[in-house]
Each structure stands twice: as structure tokens, then as C-alpha cells.
Scaffold this motif. Sequence first.
Motif, short mmCIF file in Angstrom:
data_model
loop_
_atom_site.label_atom_id
_atom_site.label_comp_id
_atom_site.label_asym_id
_atom_site.label_seq_id
_atom_site.Cartn_x
_atom_site.Cartn_y
_atom_site.Cartn_z
N VAL A 313 0.80 -1.23 0.00
CA VAL A 313 0.00 0.00 0.00
C VAL A 313 0.83 1.28 0.00
O VAL A 313 0.29 2.36 -0.25
CB VAL A 313 -0.93 0.02 1.23
CG1 VAL A 313 -1.87 -1.18 1.21
CG2 VAL A 313 -0.15 0.06 2.54
N ILE A 314 2.15 1.20 0.26
CA ILE A 314 2.93 2.42 0.45
C ILE A 314 3.03 3.24 -0.83
O ILE A 314 3.08 4.48 -0.79
CB ILE A 314 4.33 2.07 1.01
CG1 ILE A 314 5.02 3.34 1.50
CG2 ILE A 314 5.16 1.34 -0.02
CD1 ILE A 314 6.30 3.06 2.28
N ILE A 315 3.05 2.59 -2.00
CA ILE A 315 3.05 3.32 -3.28
C ILE A 315 1.92 2.80 -4.15
O ILE A 315 2.08 2.61 -5.36
CB ILE A 315 4.41 3.22 -4.00
CG1 ILE A 315 4.82 1.75 -4.19
CG2 ILE A 315 5.49 3.98 -3.26
CD1 ILE A 315 6.05 1.58 -5.08
N PHE A 316 0.78 2.52 -3.51
CA PHE A 316 -0.38 1.96 -4.21
C PHE A 316 -0.71 2.81 -5.44
O PHE A 316 -0.65 4.03 -5.39
CB PHE A 316 -1.58 1.94 -3.24
CG PHE A 316 -2.78 1.24 -3.80
CD1 PHE A 316 -2.89 -0.13 -3.72
CD2 PHE A 316 -3.79 1.97 -4.40
CE1 PHE A 316 -4.00 -0.78 -4.24
CE2 PHE A 316 -4.90 1.33 -4.91
CZ PHE A 316 -5.01 -0.04 -4.83
N PRO A 317 -1.03 2.18 -6.58
CA PRO A 317 -1.35 0.76 -6.81
C PRO A 317 -0.14 -0.13 -7.10
O PRO A 317 -0.31 -1.32 -7.34
CB PRO A 317 -2.26 0.81 -8.03
CG PRO A 317 -1.77 1.99 -8.81
CD PRO A 317 -1.30 2.99 -7.79
N GLN A 318 1.07 0.42 -7.12
CA GLN A 318 2.24 -0.42 -7.32
C GLN A 318 2.71 -1.00 -5.99
O GLN A 318 2.26 -0.57 -4.92
CB GLN A 318 3.36 0.40 -7.97
CG GLN A 318 3.04 0.89 -9.38
CD GLN A 318 4.18 1.67 -9.98
OE1 GLN A 318 4.99 2.25 -9.26
NE2 GLN A 318 4.25 1.70 -11.30
N GLU A 319 3.61 -1.97 -6.08
CA GLU A 319 4.15 -2.60 -4.88
C GLU A 319 5.66 -2.50 -4.90
O GLU A 319 6.27 -2.35 -5.96
CB GLU A 319 3.74 -4.07 -4.80
CG GLU A 319 2.27 -4.32 -4.66
CD GLU A 319 1.95 -5.80 -4.52
OE1 GLU A 319 2.91 -6.60 -4.37
OE2 GLU A 319 0.77 -6.16 -4.57
N ILE A 320 6.26 -2.56 -3.71
CA ILE A 320 7.71 -2.66 -3.63
C ILE A 320 8.05 -4.04 -3.08
O ILE A 320 7.25 -4.63 -2.35
CB ILE A 320 8.33 -1.56 -2.76
CG1 ILE A 320 7.86 -1.68 -1.31
CG2 ILE A 320 8.00 -0.19 -3.31
CD1 ILE A 320 8.55 -0.70 -0.39
N PRO A 321 9.20 -4.59 -3.41
CA PRO A 321 9.58 -5.92 -2.90
C PRO A 321 9.63 -5.94 -1.38
O PRO A 321 10.03 -4.95 -0.74
CB PRO A 321 10.97 -6.15 -3.51
CG PRO A 321 11.02 -5.25 -4.70
CD PRO A 321 10.21 -4.05 -4.33
N ILE A 322 9.23 -7.03 -0.81
CA ILE A 322 9.19 -7.14 0.64
C ILE A 322 10.59 -7.06 1.25
O ILE A 322 10.78 -6.59 2.38
CB ILE A 322 8.48 -8.45 1.06
CG1 ILE A 322 8.17 -8.43 2.55
CG2 ILE A 322 9.30 -9.66 0.69
CD1 ILE A 322 7.30 -9.58 3.00
N GLY A 323 11.61 -7.50 0.49
CA GLY A 323 12.98 -7.39 0.98
C GLY A 323 13.40 -5.95 1.17
O GLY A 323 14.16 -5.63 2.09
#
Length: 345
Positions: A313-323
Motif C-alpha cells: 500500500v505504500i506506493i499503491f497501486p504499485q508494490e515494492i519488494p518485501i525485501g
Amino acid sequence: MELRLKICLPKNFKSDLKPIVALTIGVFLLLFFSMLSLSIGHEFIQPNIVFDSFNNYDPLNLQHVLVQTTRISRTALALIIGACLAVAGALMQALTRNSLASPSLFGINAGAMFSIVIFSSFITLTRIQDYMYLAMFGATVAGCLVYFLGTAKNGQLHTLKFVLAGAAISALFTALTQAMLVIDQESLDSILFWLAGSISDRQLNVVAPLFPFLCIGLILSLLLALPINILMAGEEIAKSLGQKTVLLQIIMGLIIILLAGGSVAIAGSIAFVGLIVPHIVRFIVSKHYQWLLPGCIIYGALLLVISDLIARVIIFPQEIPIGVMTALLGGPVFIYLIRQGMRNA
């Protein structure tokens, strides 16, 4: 005449109650954030619909399908990998007597990365299972090399040699990987997904073959909690009590390779979970391993589920890798731990 009632509690009542309360709170938080994980994504799904997808699954309902295929796999993997990395970190810190040790000190990440790159240069890898098995192979080889180089002739683990061996093997495999990527640029595309650390495209049925190894590692670690407590009191004390310290250290090393190697093979390089979670659990639960290890299972899973939620959700609608997210969350904690260590030195 005034009648007074006095309740007599054992002196260690509070210390016995604290771990139980902390673990109970952790379980409730884990259930809450797991439900959020099943609800939140590109499309928000109401909790009642999530429950209904388990009780009255409708294959024609797109939200039911989304929960049962994508969301449940992602949440389950976050729970499993978070627990395994945290327990591996706690065991690593006990094995090396180093509070800043993490599973990566075993060369596991570098070994897995090198294995993927070297094999992808010679053979065509089309399935995620191929990457997974190669990463597990590389992690195991690197871990065994570090352990072999870090032990004395009598089989006793030498802490300083172990740390130096881990740094040397990690640097060697990393350098070889970079050299291979310079020679073969096409291999870079195949390893980018692994370098970032991700659980978004993993399906449970694909990664299921590694689950038995992870479960064995977790069960063995819990069974070794009391012997590890004795070992932490000092090797001389442990030996005087009849403990086979060399055998215990070998088993701990194998468990770390199973847990961390399996996690890296499934999700790639996810940093800081194995480093910071044991410290958090020592503070809020207990430093004794019969409580510490179950606490690492709960709070390691909790940290990775929360990190995955924020990553969505931090740059919704895109995602960042969990790492990347665990590095952002764990970096400040790591700096704090270093500064605390310097003050206490």
C-alpha cells in the motif's frame, strides 16, 4: 474487627507470566494482521467475504478466487518465512555468541545467488522450482563451507574463525556472481526477482516441496531450547553437565541452513528479520530459549506479514519488494543495536 485478605504470589510469578502474556498478545496481533493481509491488496475484500470464501467457496466469485489463490498463498508464505528467518537468526546468535549475527553470516544468501547465476549461464531455467532448488543447493554448500572453515581440528566451533569464514565465503561468492553477471548480462534478468526478495508470485503448491524441511527445522529448534540455554551459560559448564557441545553446535548449524536456506530459496534475499526479531523478543518476551524460540516464530511471522502489507500500500497501486521493506524497517533498528553495543563495550 477488620478482615484483610492477602494473596501470596510466588516471587517469580511476574517473570513467569510475562512470556505467556507477550506470546498471547503476539498470537492475537498475528491473527489480526493475517486477516488484513487477506483483505488488502489491489482490491479491498470485506472480512466477511474472506470468511465466506473459506466456509462457502464459490469458484464463480472472483473475490473468493482471489483470496483462495493469491492472497492465502502470500499470507501463508509471509508467516512461514518470517518464522523461519527469525528462528534461524536466534540460533545464529546463540551459535556464534554474537548479538549482531544473522543467517547471512553463514554465506547462505551469497551461495544461493551464485548458484542461480552460474547454472542459469549454462542451462535454461524456465520454472520457479528450478531457481528454488538451485538456491537451496547453493545455500547449503555455502553454509557447510563456512561451518567447516570455522571449526577447529577437534570439531569445536571457533567464533572468530567462524565470523571470518562467513565474511570470506560471502565475499567470494558475491565477487564470483558479479563477475558472471558482467560476462553474461542476460543472467541478470533471471536473478533480479530473487535479489529483491519477494513473495508476491509464489504459489503454495510450487514451494510445498521445501515445507517439510522448514517444519523439521522449526520442530528441532524447539526441542533444543533447553540444551541451548545450558550452552549459553558457557561451554565448560555445559560439558560439566554432560552436554555434547560439538554435536549440539553441528545440529544448530544444520537447522540454520535448513531454515534460512529454505526461506532464501523460496522468497529470495530478505534482510534484517533474523537480526532484529530475536532482540525484540528478548525484550518483550524472554531471553530464555524455551520462550525465545516460540516468540521468534510468532513475532518473526508478524513482522513479515506487516512488512508485506506496507509494501502493498505504500506506493499503491504499485508494490515494492518485501525485501526492500524489511531493510527500511530493520535498518534503523540495526543502527540502534550497533550503538547500544558500542556503549556497552
